[in-house]
Design an enzyme around this catalytic site. Structure first.
Site, PDB file in Angstrom:
ATOM      1  N   LYS A 216      99.274 -26.634   9.706  1.00  0.00           N
ATOM      2  CA  LYS A 216     100.375 -27.520   9.306  1.00  0.00           C
ATOM      3  C   LYS A 216     101.309 -27.746  10.504  1.00  0.00           C
ATOM      4  O   LYS A 216     101.662 -28.864  10.826  1.00  0.00           O
ATOM      5  CB  LYS A 216     101.127 -26.883   8.138  1.00  0.00           C
ATOM      6  CG  LYS A 216     102.251 -27.722   7.614  1.00  0.00           C
ATOM      7  CD  LYS A 216     102.825 -27.110   6.343  1.00  0.00           C
ATOM      8  CE  LYS A 216     104.107 -27.826   5.960  1.00  0.00           C
ATOM      9  NZ  LYS A 216     104.707 -27.296   4.753  1.00  0.00           N
ATOM     10  N   GLU A 222      97.799 -17.499  16.014  1.00  0.00           N
ATOM     11  CA  GLU A 222      96.384 -17.189  15.790  1.00  0.00           C
ATOM     12  C   GLU A 222      95.528 -18.439  15.941  1.00  0.00           C
ATOM     13  O   GLU A 222      94.495 -18.443  16.610  1.00  0.00           O
ATOM     14  CB  GLU A 222      96.176 -16.609  14.377  1.00  0.00           C
ATOM     15  CG  GLU A 222      96.782 -15.245  14.154  1.00  0.00           C
ATOM     16  CD  GLU A 222      98.224 -15.298  13.667  1.00  0.00           C
ATOM     17  OE1 GLU A 222      98.898 -16.339  13.870  1.00  0.00           O
ATOM     18  OE2 GLU A 222      98.686 -14.288  13.106  1.00  0.00           O
ATOM     19  N   GLY A 277     101.845 -24.599   2.861  1.00  0.00           N
ATOM     20  CA  GLY A 277     100.558 -24.135   3.381  1.00  0.00           C
ATOM     21  C   GLY A 277      99.659 -23.570   2.298  1.00  0.00           C
ATOM     22  O   GLY A 277      98.476 -23.898   2.195  1.00  0.00           O
ATOM     23  N   ARG A 278     100.216 -22.729   1.439  1.00  0.00           N
ATOM     24  CA  ARG A 278      99.389 -22.069   0.413  1.00  0.00           C
ATOM     25  C   ARG A 278      99.090 -22.983  -0.768  1.00  0.00           C
ATOM     26  O   ARG A 278      98.443 -22.564  -1.729  1.00  0.00           O
ATOM     27  CB  ARG A 278     100.062 -20.775  -0.042  1.00  0.00           C
ATOM     28  CG  ARG A 278     101.501 -20.938  -0.502  1.00  0.00           C
ATOM     29  CD  ARG A 278     102.211 -19.599  -0.646  1.00  0.00           C
ATOM     30  NE  ARG A 278     103.621 -19.738  -0.994  1.00  0.00           N
ATOM     31  CZ  ARG A 278     104.600 -19.910  -0.129  1.00  0.00           C
ATOM     32  NH1 ARG A 278     104.327 -19.997   1.161  1.00  0.00           N
ATOM     33  NH2 ARG A 278     105.853 -20.000  -0.531  1.00  0.00           N
ATOM     34  N   GLU A 363     103.070 -14.700  -1.340  1.00  0.00           N
ATOM     35  CA  GLU A 363     103.941 -15.397  -0.389  1.00  0.00           C
ATOM     36  C   GLU A 363     104.945 -16.253  -1.180  1.00  0.00           C
ATOM     37  O   GLU A 363     106.053 -16.501  -0.718  1.00  0.00           O
ATOM     38  CB  GLU A 363     103.114 -16.266   0.569  1.00  0.00           C
ATOM     39  CG  GLU A 363     103.795 -16.482   1.910  1.00  0.00           C
ATOM     40  CD  GLU A 363     102.912 -17.156   2.951  1.00  0.00           C
ATOM     41  OE1 GLU A 363     102.625 -18.357   2.792  1.00  0.00           O
ATOM     42  OE2 GLU A 363     102.517 -16.507   3.928  1.00  0.00           O
ATOM     43  N   HIS A 394      82.587  -0.426 -10.506  1.00  0.00           N
ATOM     44  CA  HIS A 394      82.053   0.793  -9.880  1.00  0.00           C
ATOM     45  C   HIS A 394      82.943   1.266  -8.749  1.00  0.00           C
ATOM     46  O   HIS A 394      82.511   2.033  -7.901  1.00  0.00           O
ATOM     47  CB  HIS A 394      80.623   0.537  -9.406  1.00  0.00           C
ATOM     48  CG  HIS A 394      79.709   0.251 -10.551  1.00  0.00           C
ATOM     49  ND1 HIS A 394      79.018   1.236 -11.226  1.00  0.00           N
ATOM     50  CD2 HIS A 394      79.429  -0.911 -11.186  1.00  0.00           C
ATOM     51  CE1 HIS A 394      78.325   0.687 -12.215  1.00  0.00           C
ATOM     52  NE2 HIS A 394      78.563  -0.620 -12.220  1.00  0.00           N
ATOM     53  N   LYS A 514     106.388 -12.124  13.490  1.00  0.00           N
ATOM     54  CA  LYS A 514     105.910 -13.089  14.490  1.00  0.00           C
ATOM     55  C   LYS A 514     106.795 -13.036  15.725  1.00  0.00           C
ATOM     56  O   LYS A 514     106.311 -13.023  16.854  1.00  0.00           O
ATOM     57  CB  LYS A 514     105.987 -14.522  13.933  1.00  0.00           C
ATOM     58  CG  LYS A 514     104.966 -14.895  12.909  1.00  0.00           C
ATOM     59  CD  LYS A 514     105.084 -16.397  12.624  1.00  0.00           C
ATOM     60  CE  LYS A 514     104.399 -16.800  11.349  1.00  0.00           C
ATOM     61  NZ  LYS A 514     104.675 -18.179  10.944  1.00  0.00           N
TER      62      LYS A 514
HETATM   63  O1  F6P Z   1     101.947 -16.859   7.409  1.00  0.00           O
HETATM   64  C1  F6P Z   1     102.903 -17.824   7.262  1.00  0.00           C
HETATM   65  C2  F6P Z   1     102.352 -19.216   7.231  1.00  0.00           C
HETATM   66  O2  F6P Z   1     103.382 -20.077   7.516  1.00  0.00           O
HETATM   67  C3  F6P Z   1     101.701 -19.583   5.903  1.00  0.00           C
HETATM   68  O3  F6P Z   1     102.598 -19.940   4.943  1.00  0.00           O
HETATM   69  C4  F6P Z   1     100.803 -20.677   6.326  1.00  0.00           C
HETATM   70  O4  F6P Z   1      99.859 -20.958   5.357  1.00  0.00           O
HETATM   71  C5  F6P Z   1     100.227 -20.068   7.587  1.00  0.00           C
HETATM   72  O5  F6P Z   1     101.321 -19.406   8.180  1.00  0.00           O
HETATM   73  C6  F6P Z   1      99.598 -21.021   8.551  1.00  0.00           C
HETATM   74  O6  F6P Z   1     100.493 -21.963   9.049  1.00  0.00           O
HETATM   75  P1  F6P Z   1     100.004 -23.258   9.786  1.00  0.00           P
HETATM   76  O7  F6P Z   1      99.181 -24.053   8.836  1.00  0.00           O
HETATM   77  O8  F6P Z   1     101.239 -23.972  10.196  1.00  0.00           O
HETATM   78  O9  F6P Z   1      99.190 -22.835  10.987  1.00  0.00           O
END
Ligand code: F6P
Length: 559
Positions: A216, A222, A277-278, A363, A394, A514
């Protein structure tokens, strides 16, 4: 002048709502009532507390509730302004007050003729324009018309993203694998741990691989680290910057950053700041899903979401699946003191569903202040967890059956299997019904004794029962059903957040870690011993890591 967002007006604090007070008194009366007794007293209980809506059968009879419980919970929903909040969400009001954003994942699945306004603009045409763009691209990739830099067709699609930009796509791919194009490989890289990327690409050829960089913000550490590694990996094999245009596409709200990365904005798929995002697996973030299952099936999934949205928006609360599920979660969380909810899909394809729900629910509702910043004096979001049945039986079911914690369970099952093999499906489903039955009714000491169990062993073999569960059944796992299930949980989360008066759509809690990591990165990478100003534990951990991190390289050299 700073405008302080105005949250729900006219809603009194949770503890002061009359329905809350009434529920406390009611809880004192019913807390020890046993499901055995409730079923014995009402032979119609199964019909009474079960109904079907939008193709999902919802049996909530094995909950520790009476008619009065449900009546009071519904009153609580009313006194919490749930109806007004639903209307506010669907009409594009900025109900995400801390980020001053509308919350409109429901617009992602609106039909073309609908109109949903954000700041005076109908957003539905834009949603459909992106869907059409995705459709065109997905068709090209699926048919082999989209060629890689060397002219080969794309056989592998790797989604790079994390959180909502990963969990939705990977969950949906796994859930809908049955419908996917089987001559293509789909992988998902999320973790900044290089192993994730290395393992996802080790057996793939770059000339047949397409990367979808999904983010987003297009700034997430990452994702950007993995995307840069992917570009190097691709260019090492393809040897030409121009290859990026054929092997990388982006899904983002941030055109400037996408351009900076070197992806042609023509190969960018937009979404909007009003999609959390979620809550984004049905936006362009679902591009990998659409390539996997095809545009028609993707639209069927959207239709499933939409059906649940309409049900949530219009159904009376006493016949409203997400509302009832949300209220039951509140009942256990705030009155029985349950800390967790187990989600137990009896469908192997839903193996990532609990992981997906963890982000969606935790979240969203892992908050400790209300919309106006007041510290809550009650528990908010429960921990969601689970595994597909029967595997969980199990491993951790022992604790649910005989441990000291009360864990409400959601069982999800299907009348028909997608892979009919002998009597597997009957065996699977017998376990859904058996587990829900065993949890609710248990086994009394008398019953255990009657089986000839010696006295000393009786306590160990006794099941107290009275463990609540919902059973959700659908015909079969289809894209449409998946959409309904996801929307069911989305709206249940919203219902809970409304009762607790929290912002279910921000996520400030992920920020601090972060920021601290950004400060620590140069301390780990510095060639000179850095001057560390953390607490003594963090300082010591960093020093130890710096001293030993060359270990693997040294071992290799020495070995
Ligand atoms: O972990 C926090 C967060 O902002 C989530 O809400 C989101 O889904 C994820 O990081 C990834 O964010 P982006 O889509 O901006 O890379």
């Amino acid at each position: 002048m700073i405008t302080i967002p105005q949250p729900q007006t006219g809603i009194i604090p949770l503890y002061e709502r009359p329905a809350w007070k009434a529920l406390q008194q009611h809880y004192a009366k019913v807390q020890n009532a046993h499901l055995r007794q409730m079923f014995a007293e009402d032979p119609q209980r199964a019909e009474h507390f079960a109904f079907e809506a939008v193709g999902l059968y919802f049996d909530y009879s094995k909950n520790r509730i009476t008619d009065e419980t449900v009546r009071l919970l519904l009153e609580l929903a009313n006194q919490s302004g749930l109806r007004a909040r639903i209307d506010a969400m669907f009409s594009g009001e900025k109900i995400n007050v801390t980020e001053k954003r509308a919350v409109l994942h429901v617009a992602l699945r609106a039909t073309k003729d609908e109109s949903i306004m954000v700041e005076g603009k109908n957003v539905v045409p834009e949603v459909h324009a992106v869907l059409d763009q995705m459709t065109g691209f997905a068709n090209q990739v699926r048919s082999g018309q989209w060629r890689g830099h060397t002219g080969k067709r794309v056989r592998n699609v790797i989604n790079i993203g994390i959180g909502g930009s990963d969990l939705g796509p990977v969950m949906a791919y796994e859930a809908l694998k049955y419908y996917s194009q089987r001559d293509m490989t789909f992988r998902f890289v999320s973790n900044v741990d290089g192993t994730d990327f290395a393992e996802a690409t080790r057996d793939l050829s770059a000339d047949e691989t397409l990367f979808i960089v999904s983010s987003k913000t297009f700034t997430t550490l990452e994702t950007m680290t993995n995307a840069r590694t992917a570009r190097k990996w691709a260019l090492r094999a393809l040897g030409d910057e121009k290859a990026v245009a054929r092997h990388f596409v982006a899904v983002s709200t941030n055109t400037a950053e996408v351009k900076k990365f070197g992806i042609d904005p023509a190969n960018m798929f937009q979404f909007w700041d009003w999609v959390g995002g979620r809550y984004s697996m049905d936006s362009a973030i679902g591009l990998s899903t659409m390539i996997a299952i095809g545009p028609d099936q993707f639209r069927a999934m959207l239709a499933g979401f939409h059906a649940m949205d309409e049900h949530f928006r219009t159904a009376a609360f006493d016949r409203n699946l997400p509302v009832l599920m949300g209220l039951l979660a509140v009942w256990y969380n705030n009155f029985f003191g349950s800390q967790t909810i187990a989600v137990l899909p009896y469908e192997q394809y839903l193996k990532r569903f609990p992981a997906y729900l963890q982000q969606l629910t935790m979240e969203s509702n892992g908050k400790r202040v209300t919309l106006d910043g007041t510290r809550v004096e009650y528990q908010t979001g429960p921990i969601f967890w689970g595994e597909p049945g029967t595997n969980g039986q199990h491993s951790f079911y022992q604790l649910i059956h005989q441990g000291t914690k009360l864990t409400p369970c959601d069982f999800v099952g299907f009348f028909q299997t997608l892979n009919s093999l002998g009597d597997h499906h009957d065996l699977l489903m017998s376990n859904v019904f058996a587990q829900a039955e065993a949890l609710a009714f248990g086994k009394t000491p008398e019953e255990v004794r009657e089986e000839g169990t010696p006295d000393w062993l009786v306590p160990h073999r006794t099941f107290e029962g009275n463990h609540p569960s919902n059973v959700i059944l659908a015909e079969r796992l289809t894209p449409e059903t998946l959409g309904k299930l996801v929307a069911l949980y989305e709206h249940s989360v919203f219902t809970q957040g409304t009762i607790w008066q929290i912002d279910s759509f921000d996520q400030w809690g992920v920020e601090l870690g972060k920021v601290l990591a950004q400060r620590i990165i140069p301390e780990l990478e510095a060639t000179e011993e850095p001057s560390l100003k953390h607490d003594s534990s963090t300082n010591a951990l960093i020093r130890r890591y710096r001293n030993l991190k060359g270990g693997a390289a040294r071992m290799k050299k020495n070995g």
